[in-house]
Structure formats: C-alpha cells, structure tokens
Design an enzyme around this catalytic site. Structure first.
Site, PDB file in Angstrom:
ATOM      1  N   LYS A   1      83.962  14.630 -46.122  1.00 22.53           N
ATOM      2  CA  LYS A   1      84.346  13.397 -46.852  1.00 22.53           C
ATOM      3  C   LYS A   1      84.569  14.182 -48.543  1.00 22.53           C
ATOM      4  CE  LYS A   1      81.777  10.540 -43.854  1.00 22.53           C
ATOM      5  NZ  LYS A   1      79.558   9.660 -43.993  1.00 22.53           N
TER       6      LYS A   1
ATOM      7  N   ASP B   1      87.656  26.514 -48.307  1.00 20.04           N
ATOM      8  CA  ASP B   1      87.238  25.715 -48.482  1.00 20.04           C
ATOM      9  C   ASP B   1      88.053  25.297 -50.053  1.00 20.04           C
ATOM     10  OD1 ASP B   1      84.991  26.158 -47.069  1.00 20.04           O
ATOM     11  OD2 ASP B   1      83.576  26.787 -49.070  1.00 20.04           O
TER      12      ASP B   1
ATOM     13  N   ARG C   1      90.492  21.637 -41.735  1.00 21.51           N
ATOM     14  CA  ARG C   1      89.529  20.389 -41.978  1.00 21.51           C
ATOM     15  C   ARG C   1      89.095  19.305 -43.049  1.00 21.51           C
ATOM     16  NH1 ARG C   1      85.273  23.969 -45.477  1.00 21.51           N
ATOM     17  NH2 ARG C   1      84.878  25.838 -43.052  1.00 21.51           N
TER      18      ARG C   1
ATOM     19  N   ARG D   1      74.162  19.962 -51.892  1.00 18.02           N
ATOM     20  CA  ARG D   1      73.535  18.656 -51.042  1.00 18.02           C
ATOM     21  C   ARG D   1      72.168  17.773 -51.079  1.00 18.02           C
ATOM     22  NH1 ARG D   1      76.527  22.069 -49.882  1.00 18.02           N
ATOM     23  NH2 ARG D   1      77.741  20.115 -49.515  1.00 18.02           N
TER      24      ARG D   1
ATOM     25  N   THR E   1      81.362  16.994 -40.566  1.00 17.38           N
ATOM     26  CA  THR E   1      80.369  15.671 -41.107  1.00 17.38           C
ATOM     27  C   THR E   1      78.905  15.528 -39.827  1.00 17.38           C
ATOM     28  OG1 THR E   1      80.534  13.201 -41.092  1.00 17.38           O
ATOM     29  CG2 THR E   1      81.422  14.708 -39.061  1.00 17.38           C
TER      30      THR E   1
HETATM   31  C1  LIG Z   1      80.967  22.744 -41.786  1.00 18.93           C
HETATM   32  C2  LIG Z   1      81.110  21.761 -43.763  1.00 18.93           C
HETATM   33  C3  LIG Z   1      81.378  21.904 -44.695  1.00 18.93           C
HETATM   34  C4  LIG Z   1      82.341  21.571 -45.484  1.00 18.93           C
HETATM   35  N1  LIG Z   1      83.451  22.428 -46.515  1.00 18.93           N
HETATM   36  C5  LIG Z   1      83.248  21.408 -47.553  1.00 18.93           C
HETATM   37  C6  LIG Z   1      84.178  21.781 -48.349  1.00 18.93           C
HETATM   38  O1  LIG Z   1      85.491  22.717 -48.679  1.00 18.93           O
HETATM   39  N2  LIG Z   1      84.239  20.595 -50.145  1.00 18.93           N
HETATM   40  C7  LIG Z   1      83.738  19.711 -49.900  1.00 18.93           C
HETATM   41  O2  LIG Z   1      83.703  19.349 -50.599  1.00 18.93           O
HETATM   42  N3  LIG Z   1      82.834  19.883 -48.673  1.00 18.93           N
HETATM   43  C8  LIG Z   1      82.713  20.487 -48.149  1.00 18.93           C
HETATM   44  N4  LIG Z   1      81.473  19.410 -47.497  1.00 18.93           N
HETATM   45  C9  LIG Z   1      81.049  18.958 -47.371  1.00 18.93           C
HETATM   46  C10 LIG Z   1      81.656  17.192 -47.179  1.00 18.93           C
HETATM   47  O3  LIG Z   1      82.373  16.900 -48.056  1.00 18.93           O
HETATM   48  C11 LIG Z   1      79.736  16.574 -47.803  1.00 18.93           C
HETATM   49  O4  LIG Z   1      79.704  16.166 -48.782  1.00 18.93           O
HETATM   50  C12 LIG Z   1      78.632  16.445 -46.559  1.00 18.93           C
HETATM   51  O5  LIG Z   1      79.171  17.001 -45.254  1.00 18.93           O
HETATM   52  C13 LIG Z   1      77.816  15.270 -46.543  1.00 18.93           C
HETATM   53  O6  LIG Z   1      78.958  13.781 -45.646  1.00 18.93           O
HETATM   54  P1  LIG Z   1      78.489  13.843 -44.223  1.00 18.93           P
HETATM   55  O7  LIG Z   1      79.608  13.617 -43.646  1.00 18.93           O
HETATM   56  O8  LIG Z   1      78.053  14.615 -43.284  1.00 18.93           O
HETATM   57  O9  LIG Z   1      78.383  12.090 -44.421  1.00 18.93           O
HETATM   58  P2  LIG Z   1      76.656  11.432 -44.910  1.00 18.93           P
HETATM   59  O10 LIG Z   1      77.616   9.554 -45.160  1.00 18.93           O
HETATM   60  O11 LIG Z   1      76.583  12.188 -46.121  1.00 18.93           O
HETATM   61  O12 LIG Z   1      75.751  11.846 -44.312  1.00 18.93           O
HETATM   62  C14 LIG Z   1      75.570  11.316 -42.856  1.00 18.93           C
HETATM   63  C15 LIG Z   1      74.024  11.862 -42.667  1.00 18.93           C
HETATM   64  O13 LIG Z   1      74.229  13.007 -42.242  1.00 18.93           O
HETATM   65  C16 LIG Z   1      72.999  13.272 -43.181  1.00 18.93           C
HETATM   66  N5  LIG Z   1      73.236  13.874 -44.133  1.00 18.93           N
HETATM   67  C17 LIG Z   1      74.320  14.714 -45.033  1.00 18.93           C
HETATM   68  N6  LIG Z   1      74.063  15.168 -45.736  1.00 18.93           N
HETATM   69  C18 LIG Z   1      72.567  15.559 -45.816  1.00 18.93           C
HETATM   70  C19 LIG Z   1      71.900  16.542 -47.041  1.00 18.93           C
HETATM   71  N7  LIG Z   1      72.485  16.801 -47.480  1.00 18.93           N
HETATM   72  N8  LIG Z   1      70.491  16.593 -46.395  1.00 18.93           N
HETATM   73  C20 LIG Z   1      70.175  16.541 -45.358  1.00 18.93           C
HETATM   74  N9  LIG Z   1      70.848  15.473 -44.422  1.00 18.93           N
HETATM   75  C21 LIG Z   1      72.277  14.957 -44.969  1.00 18.93           C
HETATM   76  C22 LIG Z   1      72.019  12.278 -43.441  1.00 18.93           C
HETATM   77  O14 LIG Z   1      71.450  12.460 -42.332  1.00 18.93           O
HETATM   78  C23 LIG Z   1      72.948  11.415 -43.405  1.00 18.93           C
HETATM   79  O15 LIG Z   1      72.685  10.244 -43.100  1.00 18.93           O
HETATM   80  C24 LIG Z   1      81.880  20.147 -46.063  1.00 18.93           C
HETATM   81  C25 LIG Z   1      80.787  19.715 -44.913  1.00 18.93           C
HETATM   82  C26 LIG Z   1      80.743  20.631 -44.003  1.00 18.93           C
HETATM   83  C27 LIG Z   1      79.446  20.115 -43.119  1.00 18.93           C
END
Ligand SMILES: Cc1cc2nc3c(=O)[nH]c(=O)nc-3n(C[C@H](O)[C@H](O)[C@H](O)COP(=O)(O)OP(=O)(O)OC[C@H]3O[C@@H](n4cnc5c(N)ncnc54)[C@H](O)[C@@H]3O)c2cc1C
Length: 306
Positions: free
Chosen positions: A182, A129, A179, A289, A226
């Site tokens: 965002k 990560d 990976r 989250r 995402t």
């Molecule tokens: C498999 C995976 C691994 C990850 N690993 C890392 C990592 O190593 N380092 C790091 O910094 N980040 C990591 N992340 C987190 C990532 O950086 C984002 O903070 C997170 O995925 C929210 O961004 P999004 O791309 O889903 O878009 P967003 O624009 O935030 O969300 C898009 C839509 O997804 C839904 N959604 C998103 N988040 C939530 C939530 N918490 N609760 C409910 N609904 C939600 C909503 O419907 C929202 O409108 C990871 C995410 C995933 C999916």
C-alpha cells in the site's frame, strides 16, 4: 495521527531517547527480530521449520557516509553466506539509500551488484524495497537497467501513489518480479491518495492487473504484501478464478503483524513470505509500523504510563 507519527519518523534523536526506555525496547521487539544478524537468522530458521519462506532486512536508510553503505553491503553479503550454509528459503529485501543512493548512483550500483552476485551464487532473489516518492523514479530506472541481466532481482510498487498504474505497465513489459504494497511514507495528496478507501481500491485494481494472464505470460512474478485479509482474499479469489498455480505468486507479511494468519494461509496452500527486520537502526521502521495502526501507539503509551 498517521501524518504526525510519520513526521516524527524523521527525528532520529527521538529514537535515541526512546531506546533508553526498557519498555519501548521490549515493544520494538514485537516488530524487529533483534539487533544482530544472528537474532534474525534464529527467526528465519524457525519460520523455515514452520514451512514458511522469508525475507530479511537489515534496518537502515539514507546513510550519509560511504563507510555506512559499505557496512550495510557487508552485512547483506554475510547474511547471504549464512542463508546458503543453512539452506534457508530467504531473500534479502534492501533499501537503495542504505546502500548509498544519496551519495551517488555509482556507489549504490556497485554495492547492489555485489549483493546481487552473491545472491545468484546462493540461488536466491534480492528484493529492492520502495522508499518515499523522491526515490520512485530513480529506483525503478535502476531496476529496469539491472533486471535484464539479473532475473532474480525484484522491486516494489506502492498502491497509494497515483503514478503506480503506469509503473506497473512498465514492469509488466519487463516481466518483472514485483511486490505490491500500500505504501508507508508521508506523501502529499498531489502524489498519493490521502483516503485509505482509495488506496485499498487502487491495491485491488493493481493486483488484478499483476495477475492478468498477459502479465504472467510475460514472466511477471507478483508478491502481494499486505495484512489486509480482504485484499488477501481478493488475490486468492482472482488466482482461483483464473486457474493460476500457487507457485506463480505469493503473499507477503511483516514479522510480528497478524502472525495468526500464517498457519491458515500456509495450510490453504498459499506461498507465504514473512519479512524479518533486524538491526540497531530500528526507529524509522518502527514509527512507520506505529503510524499504520494507532492502536499500537495507545498500547505503548498505556504501558508507559502504568
Ligand atoms: C512484506 C512487506 C513489505 C513491505 N515493503 C514495503 C516497501 O518496500 N515500501 C513501502 O512503502 N511499504 C512497504 N510495506 C508496508 C506497506 O506499504 C503498508 O504500510 C503495510 O503493509 C500496512 O498496510 P496493510 O496492507 O497491511 O493494510 P492496512 O489496511 O494498514 O492493515 C490491515 C490490517 O493489518 C493489521 N496491521 C497492519 N499494519 C499493522 C501494524 N503496523 N501493527 C499491527 N497490525 C497491523 C491490522 O489488523 C490492520 O487492520 C511492506 C509491507 C509488507 C507486508
């Protein structure tokens, strides 16, 4: 609100207080499989039965004593044994500060090497990560050093960091397993785009680069992490336009977030991986989250007041 929640994520005593409230504990279970490895293994088994691949994270970061890093390492070794026995299509996804990076790189590399060797024996990957920007450089340096001997090792880049296009070029040259997410931490504007539109645009550009025929020819395997349906569509459209086979990339999502999309993506032939976290140390993960979606906080507060 996002910044405030991320600031509170650094206050573990608040987590201990929240842990005493039954409603919070129930709400946390939306995002965290449970406290024990057995809770995670039950969820991983159910995902597998549903035709989905998965990743598993034992929650914890920034350990302060070697014994905690050792405990985390043993947990991952035990998980890998169970993954092998149950033939699950699961990879560990771990944080270097959980394996002791703050205590010394040597300790962390020793622990990581044990996990990576066990993963190789089981026939699965290990995904490292990405944590806050303090760790970007050391994490990518360590990855670049270990990757040539360990092709089953993956790393993460964050679209919100201004430096990431250059990091992606470095990873493409390595033919990396990478990976793209965002980014989930509180970062200064000098290092990370403060505006969500800029982050989304950066994500779209980086996805295009990682799906470039030249990157794929070097052996790059991208995982697009995402829940953003627009970006998921962008990735799938790029892959279709460029004739990229479904097994050359994957979409990744977190347990408990937009599960309604799982079957849709799977049935469309997309390789989907769901990351399942578990463990006692849920607080930092949970606050990140909440910060991503303030509606989660409102839901929790409304129920607490009731
Ligand atoms: C498999 C995976 C691994 C990850 N690993 C890392 C990592 O190593 N380092 C790091 O910094 N980040 C990591 N992340 C987190 C990532 O950086 C984002 O903070 C997170 O995925 C929210 O961004 P999004 O791309 O889903 O878009 P967003 O624009 O935030 O969300 C898009 C839509 O997804 C839904 N959604 C998103 N988040 C939530 C939530 N918490 N609760 C409910 N609904 C939600 C909503 O419907 C929202 O409108 C990871 C995410 C995933 C999916």
């Amino acid at each position: 609100m996002r910044r405030l929640l991320l600031r509170l994520a650094d206050r573990p005593r608040l987590g201990a207080a929240m842990d005493r409230v039954a409603l919070t504990r129930r709400f946390v279970r939306r995002f965290v499989a449970g406290r024990q490895a057995s809770d995670a293994l039950a969820v991983l088994g159910a995902l597998d039965a549903d035709g989905l691949t998965s990743a598993v994270t034992c929650l914890g970061e920034n350990v302060r004593v070697p014994a905690d890093a050792e405990r985390a390492t043993e947990t991952y070794l035990g998980l890998l044994d169970a993954i092998g026995r149950r033939k699950l299509r699961t990879t560990p996804s771990l944080k270097l500060t959980h394996l002791g990076l703050d205590l010394g790189e040597g300790l962390c590399v020793d622990n990581l090497t044990r996990v990576v060797a066990r993963a190789r024996a089981v026939g699965t990957r290990v995904w490292i990560d990405m944590e806050s920007s303090r760790y970007t450089e050391p994490t990518l340096d360590l990855y670049a050093r270990l990757r040539p001997a360990n092709p089953h090792l993956g790393c993460v880049v964050q679209a919100y960091l201004r430096r990431t296009p250059a990091d992606v070029e470095r990873l493409i040259a390595l033919g990396a397993t990478v990976r793209l997410c965002k980014g989930a931490y509180r970062e200064p504007a000098a290092l990370a785009y403060p505006d969500k539109r800029d982050v989304d645009a950066s994500y779209a550009r980086l996805a295009e680069r990682l799906l470039d025929p030249d990157a794929l020819a070097r052996g790059v395997y991208p995982g697009f992490a995402t829940h953003d349906e627009r970006l998921q569509r962008h990735v799938r459209r790029l892959a279709a336009e460029r004739g990229i086979a479904a097994d050359r990339f994957e979409i990744q999502m977190l347990y408990g977030i937009r599960p309604d999309l799982h079957a849709r993506l799977r049935d469309a032939g997309v390789a989907l991986r769901v990351l399942v976290p578990f463990g006692e140390d849920w607080y930092g993960y949970f606050m990140r989250r909440l910060a991503e979606r303030p509606a989660n906080l409102l839901f929790l507060l409304r129920n607490l007041l009731r």
